[in-house]
Motif scaffolding. Structure first.
Motif, PDB file in Angstrom:
ATOM      1  N   ILE A   1      13.437  -5.393 -12.160  1.00 50.76           N
ATOM      2  CA  ILE A   1      12.415  -5.446 -13.113  1.00 50.76           C
ATOM      3  C   ILE A   1      11.189  -4.462 -12.782  1.00 50.76           C
ATOM      4  CG2 ILE A   1      10.467  -7.291 -13.397  1.00 50.76           C
ATOM      5  CD1 ILE A   1      12.436  -9.489 -12.925  1.00 50.76           C
ATOM      6  N   LEU A   2      11.013  -4.442 -11.868  1.00 46.00           N
ATOM      7  CA  LEU A   2       9.944  -3.282 -11.448  1.00 46.00           C
ATOM      8  C   LEU A   2      10.257  -1.859 -11.785  1.00 46.00           C
ATOM      9  CD1 LEU A   2       9.345  -4.479  -7.627  1.00 46.00           C
ATOM     10  CD2 LEU A   2       7.727  -4.333  -9.568  1.00 46.00           C
ATOM     11  N   ARG A   3      11.634  -1.243 -11.787  1.00 49.79           N
ATOM     12  CA  ARG A   3      12.011  -0.118 -12.079  1.00 49.79           C
ATOM     13  C   ARG A   3      12.110  -0.344 -13.673  1.00 49.79           C
ATOM     14  NH1 ARG A   3      17.122   0.328  -8.160  1.00 49.79           N
ATOM     15  NH2 ARG A   3      16.091   1.131  -6.199  1.00 49.79           N
ATOM     16  N   ASP A   4      12.571  -1.270 -14.253  1.00 48.84           N
ATOM     17  CA  ASP A   4      12.160  -1.392 -15.695  1.00 48.84           C
ATOM     18  C   ASP A   4      10.788  -1.154 -16.274  1.00 48.84           C
ATOM     19  OD1 ASP A   4      13.962  -1.719 -18.178  1.00 48.84           O
ATOM     20  OD2 ASP A   4      12.431  -3.584 -18.559  1.00 48.84           O
TER      21      ASP A   4
ATOM     22  N   LYS B   1      20.289   9.831 -16.057  1.00 46.79           N
ATOM     23  CA  LYS B   1      20.656   9.986 -14.691  1.00 46.79           C
ATOM     24  C   LYS B   1      19.289  10.423 -13.789  1.00 46.79           C
ATOM     25  CE  LYS B   1      24.322  11.190 -11.467  1.00 46.79           C
ATOM     26  NZ  LYS B   1      25.568  11.872 -11.360  1.00 46.79           N
ATOM     27  N   GLU B   2      18.782  11.568 -14.126  1.00 50.36           N
ATOM     28  CA  GLU B   2      17.742  12.035 -13.356  1.00 50.36           C
ATOM     29  C   GLU B   2      16.368  11.194 -13.246  1.00 50.36           C
ATOM     30  OE1 GLU B   2      19.031  13.879 -15.869  1.00 50.36           O
ATOM     31  OE2 GLU B   2      20.490  14.981 -14.552  1.00 50.36           O
ATOM     32  N   GLN B   3      16.196  10.412 -14.528  1.00 51.04           N
ATOM     33  CA  GLN B   3      15.327   9.420 -14.551  1.00 51.04           C
ATOM     34  C   GLN B   3      15.365   8.340 -13.603  1.00 51.04           C
ATOM     35  OE1 GLN B   3      14.987   8.875 -18.727  1.00 51.04           O
ATOM     36  NE2 GLN B   3      13.540  10.624 -19.193  1.00 51.04           N
ATOM     37  N   ARG B   4      16.590   7.862 -13.658  1.00 57.47           N
ATOM     38  CA  ARG B   4      16.899   6.732 -12.737  1.00 57.47           C
ATOM     39  C   ARG B   4      16.766   7.084 -11.270  1.00 57.47           C
ATOM     40  NH1 ARG B   4      21.920   3.190 -15.170  1.00 57.47           N
ATOM     41  NH2 ARG B   4      21.058   3.124 -17.190  1.00 57.47           N
ATOM     42  N   GLU B   5      17.012   8.259 -11.093  1.00 60.85           N
ATOM     43  CA  GLU B   5      16.900   8.780  -9.681  1.00 60.85           C
ATOM     44  C   GLU B   5      15.436   8.843  -9.226  1.00 60.85           C
ATOM     45  OE1 GLU B   5      18.140   9.222  -6.207  1.00 60.85           O
ATOM     46  OE2 GLU B   5      19.531   9.181  -7.632  1.00 60.85           O
ATOM     47  N   ARG B   6      14.484   9.215 -10.245  1.00 58.08           N
ATOM     48  CA  ARG B   6      13.376   9.245  -9.906  1.00 58.08           C
ATOM     49  C   ARG B   6      12.620   7.827  -9.640  1.00 58.08           C
ATOM     50  NH1 ARG B   6      11.831  12.673 -14.385  1.00 58.08           N
ATOM     51  NH2 ARG B   6      13.482  14.267 -14.143  1.00 58.08           N
ATOM     52  N   LEU B   7      13.080   6.850 -10.607  1.00 54.33           N
ATOM     53  CA  LEU B   7      12.705   5.385 -10.480  1.00 54.33           C
ATOM     54  C   LEU B   7      13.235   4.856  -9.260  1.00 54.33           C
ATOM     55  CD1 LEU B   7      13.131   4.468 -14.174  1.00 54.33           C
ATOM     56  CD2 LEU B   7      11.002   4.847 -12.949  1.00 54.33           C
ATOM     57  N   ARG B   8      14.409   5.163  -8.834  1.00 55.19           N
ATOM     58  CA  ARG B   8      14.896   4.747  -7.450  1.00 55.19           C
ATOM     59  C   ARG B   8      13.823   5.171  -6.367  1.00 55.19           C
ATOM     60  NH1 ARG B   8      20.069   6.564  -8.899  1.00 55.19           N
ATOM     61  NH2 ARG B   8      20.719   5.135 -10.521  1.00 55.19           N
TER      62      ARG B   8
ATOM     63  N   SER C   1       0.954  -1.161  -0.063  1.00 60.47           N
ATOM     64  CA  SER C   1      -0.078  -0.002   0.048  1.00 60.47           C
ATOM     65  C   SER C   1       0.761   1.298  -0.020  1.00 60.47           C
ATOM     66  CB  SER C   1      -0.991   0.264   1.128  1.00 60.47           C
ATOM     67  OG  SER C   1      -0.022   0.049   2.373  1.00 60.47           O
ATOM     68  N   ASP C   2       2.117   1.236   0.715  1.00 63.62           N
ATOM     69  CA  ASP C   2       2.895   2.464   0.479  1.00 63.62           C
ATOM     70  C   ASP C   2       4.310   1.708   0.080  1.00 63.62           C
ATOM     71  OD1 ASP C   2       4.207   4.615   0.946  1.00 63.62           O
ATOM     72  OD2 ASP C   2       3.940   4.674   3.300  1.00 63.62           O
ATOM     73  N   ARG C   3       4.469   2.066  -1.152  1.00 64.79           N
ATOM     74  CA  ARG C   3       5.525   1.604  -1.730  1.00 64.79           C
ATOM     75  C   ARG C   3       7.012   2.229  -1.097  1.00 64.79           C
ATOM     76  NH1 ARG C   3       4.562   2.630  -7.900  1.00 64.79           N
ATOM     77  NH2 ARG C   3       2.780   1.541  -7.932  1.00 64.79           N
TER      78      ARG C   3
ATOM     79  N   HIS D   1      10.859   3.796 -22.617  1.00 64.69           N
ATOM     80  CA  HIS D   1      12.143   2.851 -22.908  1.00 64.69           C
ATOM     81  C   HIS D   1      12.400   2.320 -21.535  1.00 64.69           C
ATOM     82  CE1 HIS D   1      14.329   6.491 -21.082  1.00 64.69           C
ATOM     83  NE2 HIS D   1      13.478   7.192 -21.791  1.00 64.69           N
ATOM     84  N   SER D   2      13.648   1.428 -21.886  1.00 61.66           N
ATOM     85  CA  SER D   2      13.995   0.617 -20.807  1.00 61.66           C
ATOM     86  C   SER D   2      14.651   1.494 -19.610  1.00 61.66           C
ATOM     87  CB  SER D   2      15.115  -0.517 -21.192  1.00 61.66           C
ATOM     88  OG  SER D   2      16.208   0.182 -21.668  1.00 61.66           O
ATOM     89  N   TYR D   3      15.115   0.833 -18.346  1.00 56.70           N
ATOM     90  CA  TYR D   3      15.788   1.603 -17.468  1.00 56.70           C
ATOM     91  C   TYR D   3      17.108   1.767 -17.876  1.00 56.70           C
ATOM     92  CZ  TYR D   3      17.622   2.240 -12.531  1.00 56.70           C
ATOM     93  OH  TYR D   3      18.207   2.691 -11.519  1.00 56.70           O
ATOM     94  N   GLU D   4      17.645   1.170 -18.352  1.00 56.66           N
ATOM     95  CA  GLU D   4      19.193   1.105 -19.035  1.00 56.66           C
ATOM     96  C   GLU D   4      19.315   2.340 -19.861  1.00 56.66           C
ATOM     97  OE1 GLU D   4      18.021  -2.081 -18.697  1.00 56.66           O
ATOM     98  OE2 GLU D   4      19.522  -2.285 -17.098  1.00 56.66           O
ATOM     99  N   GLU D   5      18.217   2.722 -20.516  1.00 56.28           N
ATOM    100  CA  GLU D   5      18.369   3.815 -21.372  1.00 56.28           C
ATOM    101  C   GLU D   5      17.903   5.212 -20.884  1.00 56.28           C
ATOM    102  OE1 GLU D   5      15.366   2.338 -24.495  1.00 56.28           O
ATOM    103  OE2 GLU D   5      17.073   1.335 -25.515  1.00 56.28           O
TER     104      GLU D   5
END
Length: 171
Positions: free
Chosen positions: A131-134, A150-157, A98-100, A143-147
């Motif tokens: 997998i969840l971040r991808d 840096k800012e997008q990856r930080e938001r996904l983390r 319920s609270d990621r 697009h995939s997580y690898e693509e």
């Protein structure tokens, strides 16, 4: 009669070049040999200045309890499971949470459990987060997580933070 006998000298080999050749061969082998990287876990430890222990109240529904027994048996939420099924357990748990941002994966390891099994469990947990971040990257950024930048990856983390609490049991 000649009573003088000449002492015969044992012929010797000139070995000065042997040291040079050995040294060059040593350098050749050092330069051309590839070193295997040790396997390990990449973790960022908390800073040293945070010496005090903090207590956080967490809803029991937001805790996934993993226990690795001394015989390398994995228990997920008090039910036997295998390491191969762990990735899907973690994905389902985080997706249903319920609270990621405040979920916790609690891993309790018996001291007699093998490091190899512990290492596999850690890899499955990291793979589940990947997998969840991808999936989120494909949903939000198409697009995939690898693509991702840096800012997008930080938001996904931040969307799927790795929150793993570890403890030891037994002996």
């Amino acid at each position: 009669m000649n009573l003088f006998r000449r002492k015969r000298e044992v012929p010797s080999l000139n070995t000065t070049a042997t040291a040079d050749i050995s040294f060059m061969l040593l350098i050749l082998f050092l330069v051309t040999t590839s070193m295997d990287a040790d396997k390990g876990l990449q973790r960022q430890l908390p800073p040293m200045d945070n010496q005090e222990e903090t207590t956080i109240d967490v809803n029991k529904e937001n805790i996934l309890q993993l226990e690795l027994k001394e015989n390398n048996q994995l228990i997920v939420d008090e039910k036997p499971s295998s390491v191969k099924q762990l990735r899907q357990h973690v994905i389902d748990f985080i997706a249903k949470s319920s609270d990621r941002e405040h979920h916790i994966i609690s891993l309790k390891t018996h001291r007699d459990a093998s490091y190899d099994t512990y290492f596999k469990i850690q890899n499955e947990i990291v793979a589940a987060y990947h997998i969840l971040r991808d999936r989120a990257a494909r949903q939000y950024y198409h697009h995939s997580y690898e693509e991702c930048t840096k800012e997008q990856r930080e938001r996904l983390r931040e969307l799927y933070p790795q929150r793993i609490a570890e403890g030891y049991g037994g002996k």
